[in-house]
Motif scaffolding. Structure first.
Motif, short mmCIF file in Angstrom:
data_model
loop_
_atom_site.label_atom_id
_atom_site.label_comp_id
_atom_site.label_asym_id
_atom_site.label_seq_id
_atom_site.Cartn_x
_atom_site.Cartn_y
_atom_site.Cartn_z
N LEU A 128 0.95 -1.10 -0.18
CA LEU A 128 0.21 -0.01 -0.02
C LEU A 128 0.77 1.34 -0.14
O LEU A 128 1.51 1.67 1.03
N GLY A 129 1.06 1.68 -1.22
CA GLY A 129 1.83 3.01 -1.32
C GLY A 129 0.99 4.47 -1.23
O GLY A 129 -0.16 4.18 -0.81
N ALA A 130 1.52 5.23 -1.73
CA ALA A 130 0.96 6.67 -1.72
C ALA A 130 0.76 7.13 -2.91
O ALA A 130 1.25 7.25 -3.82
N SER A 144 10.05 8.44 -0.05
CA SER A 144 10.32 7.08 0.44
C SER A 144 9.49 5.94 -0.20
O SER A 144 9.60 4.68 -0.01
N ARG A 145 8.00 6.58 -0.05
CA ARG A 145 7.06 5.58 -0.56
C ARG A 145 7.24 4.90 -1.87
O ARG A 145 7.21 3.68 -2.24
N VAL A 146 7.81 5.89 -2.91
CA VAL A 146 8.03 5.71 -4.20
C VAL A 146 9.25 4.81 -4.24
O VAL A 146 9.26 3.61 -5.01
N ILE A 282 0.63 16.75 6.02
CA ILE A 282 0.56 17.83 5.54
C ILE A 282 1.33 18.04 4.05
O ILE A 282 1.15 18.43 3.05
N GLU A 283 2.58 17.23 4.23
CA GLU A 283 3.48 17.38 3.00
C GLU A 283 2.94 16.79 1.76
O GLU A 283 2.88 16.93 0.59
N SER A 284 1.89 15.74 2.24
CA SER A 284 1.30 14.99 0.83
C SER A 284 0.27 15.82 0.44
O SER A 284 -0.45 15.38 -0.48
N LEU A 285 -0.08 16.91 1.14
CA LEU A 285 -1.20 17.84 0.30
C LEU A 285 -0.81 19.06 -0.17
O LEU A 285 -1.55 19.92 -0.69
#
Length: 521
Positions: A128-130, A144-146, A282-285
């Motif tokens: 389950l990634g992002a 890091s997810r990638v 928040i960084e992901s938004l």
């Protein structure tokens, strides 16, 4: 009361499932992993979990139905042991740290899993990634997810990467952030990212894709975007929550002065989400985060009845909360910087500086009535003494980036090992008898609070026992204890008196403890 030693892990073997396959779940103590495990069992899998702290799984309903391997993804030997005779591996572990070289650590863990899965002949890895945009500079957490996805896809084991964005469900960190921002603030001064487009997905749909991924043909080895049917701006998500919660919609002003760091401080102060968790969210938004391809439909069919819309997902989450049926919660994730070692037993204190505050009180209530009050402590019920002092200490913890007092608890009446209770964590529980809480507030040294109930010495009534334990770290720890010592007489004696009084009040009627205010009205 002498703290119990850590409970040994159950048998590591997993019996053969009804469908003849075994699934290994990493991250089973987390929000999504804790929900996936019982569903895999229902699907007929034999399930094995890899956990650094097996004691966190002692009280989960499915603990006796899975095999548990104690280990760490950074320990190649324990990963290899966990992979034995496994068909499907679910990789659900993510670092939410804001500091340190977690990017390389995440990749190292993924390489251990990839190598062990290849060596064990695993037939499928599910990660389950992002969800993330292309062509932009990603945050460290998204990078890091990638990177983890690439390691697993290159492992030689058929891998499917499900890239999800904001997950909406009772207890999810993203949902709780939306809920508290909307409930607390009548007017929302907000960062620019409230204007960004987001494609949220309901937790039930995430679990649908995770379960179905186990049956994807072996030639499929790639990443897929997954998202719900609605594309919304973050501000629209907040006001969509307001409508479902029966609140008036909030005016939202987008202000350019809010950097991600400032926004995380703001979220830390007005919601239970600690700064260490708010930063990666928040960084992901910072950019539009929507599904860029719908290829998943050709591999995994949508759920029966279609994907869940945003407002429907919110309504379902609120219903779960009202019913007290929250399965898992972000609250039970580990907090960065929090101690993790078990409390040493009393004999091991020799040679250590330790401060304690010990109080006992006899009661006419039965041990069962007294235990109901003990197990229901914290959250909306508060701590039975000096609400203003607790509130001020909670705000002080928030100001230095701690979890504060507003984190609450997953279930109002029942606790299990690993549960969060405001700024405490359930480290040990013997239901009906004793409860040990470890502090996760920012203090110069580890601290614990122990509460217990036992029968009265003459065979009638009960005895309430309360012990606060603090191991000071250097001079700051000693000064801290001395500074708060004058307040102990008020706070801890008040707790003893009011807990006993409440147990006696409710003993005959069998009433649950009342909701004591955590903060002054």
């Amino acid at each position: 009361m002498t703290p119990a030693s850590p409970t040994p892990a159950p048998d590591e073997s997993a019996t053969e499932g009804r469908n003849g396959r075994t699934a290994l779940v990493t991250g089973a103590t987390g929000y999504i992993g804790g929900r996936l495990v019982p569903r895999l069992l229902a699907d007929g899998f034999a399930v094995r979990v890899l956990a650094r702290s097996p004691q966190k799984l002692i009280d989960v309903p499915w603990a006796d139905d899975v095999g548990i391997v104690q280990g760490d993804l950074h320990d190649a030997d324990s990963v290899k042991a966990a992979m034995r005779d496994v068909d499907v591996v679910y990789y659900l572990v993510h670092s939410m740290r804001a500091k340190g070289d977690f990017e390389e650590e995440e990749s190292d863990a993924a390489r251990n899993v990839a190598a062990a899965a290849k060596g064990a002949g695993v037939s499928r890895i599910v990660y389950l990634g992002a969800l993330h945009p292309d062509g932009v500079t990603l945050s460290r957490h998204l990078r890091s997810r990638v990177a983890v996805a690439r390691v697993l896809l290159d492992s030689g084991v058929p891998t499917i990467v499900l890239q999800a964005g904001v997950v909406i469900g009772s207890g999810s960190a993203s949902f709780e952030m939306i809920r508290h921002l909307t409930e607390v603030l009548p007017y929302m001064p907000a960062p620019r990212w409230v204007r960004n487009r987001i494609q949220p997905i309901a937790i039930r749909d995430v679990l649908h894709y995770l379960r179905s991924a186990a049956d994807v043909p072996p030639e499929v080895n790639r990443a897929f975007d997954i998202g719900g049917p609605d594309i919304l701006r973050y501000g629209q998500m907040m006001n969509g929550f307001a409508v479902e919660a029966g609140l008036r919609q909030r005016p939202i002003a987008s202000l350019p002065v809010f950097t991600p760091w400032l926004a995380s401080q703001w979220v830390n102060l007005v919601t239970p989400i600690p700064r260490s968790l708010a930063v990666p969210i928040i960084e992901s938004l910072q950019f539009d985060c929507v599904v860029q391809e719908h290829d998943i439909d050709s591999v995994i069919a949508p759920p029966a009845g279609g994907l869940t819309g945003y407002r429907r997902a919110v309504a379902l989450a609120l219903a779960k909360m009202r019913d007290g049926a929250v399965e898992t919660s972000w609250r039970n994730s580990s907090v960065e910087g929090a101690p993790s070692d078990p409390l040493p037993s009393d004999p091991d204190w020799a040679g250590h500086t330790v401060y304690t505050d010990v109080r006992d009180r006899a009661s006419t209530a039965s041990p069962e009535a007294l235990w109901r009050v003990i197990e229901g402590i914290g959250g909306e019920r508060g701590w039975y003494s000096f609400p203003l002092a607790w509130a001020l200490r909670g705000w002080a913890d928030k100001l230095v980036g701690g979890v504060g007092l507003t984190r609450g608890r997953r279930d109002a009446d029942r606790l299990q090992t690993g549960d969060a209770v405001d700024w405490w964590r359930v480290e040990h529980i013997v239901r009906g008898r004793e409860l040990r809480l470890r502090a996760e507030m920012r203090v110069p040294g580890p601290a614990w609070l122990e509460l217990s109930a036992r029968p009265g010495d003459d065979g009638t009534g009960s005895v309430y026992h309360q012990r606060a334990v603090f191991f000071p770290k250097g001079l700051p720890g000693r000064l801290y204890w001395l500074a708060i010592l004058p307040f102990h007489g008020v706070i801890f004696s008040g707790m003893v008196n009011r807990i006993v009084i409440e147990a006696e009040r409710s003993a005959d009627a069998g009433d649950p403890p009342p909701m004591w205010p955590t903060r002054p009205e």
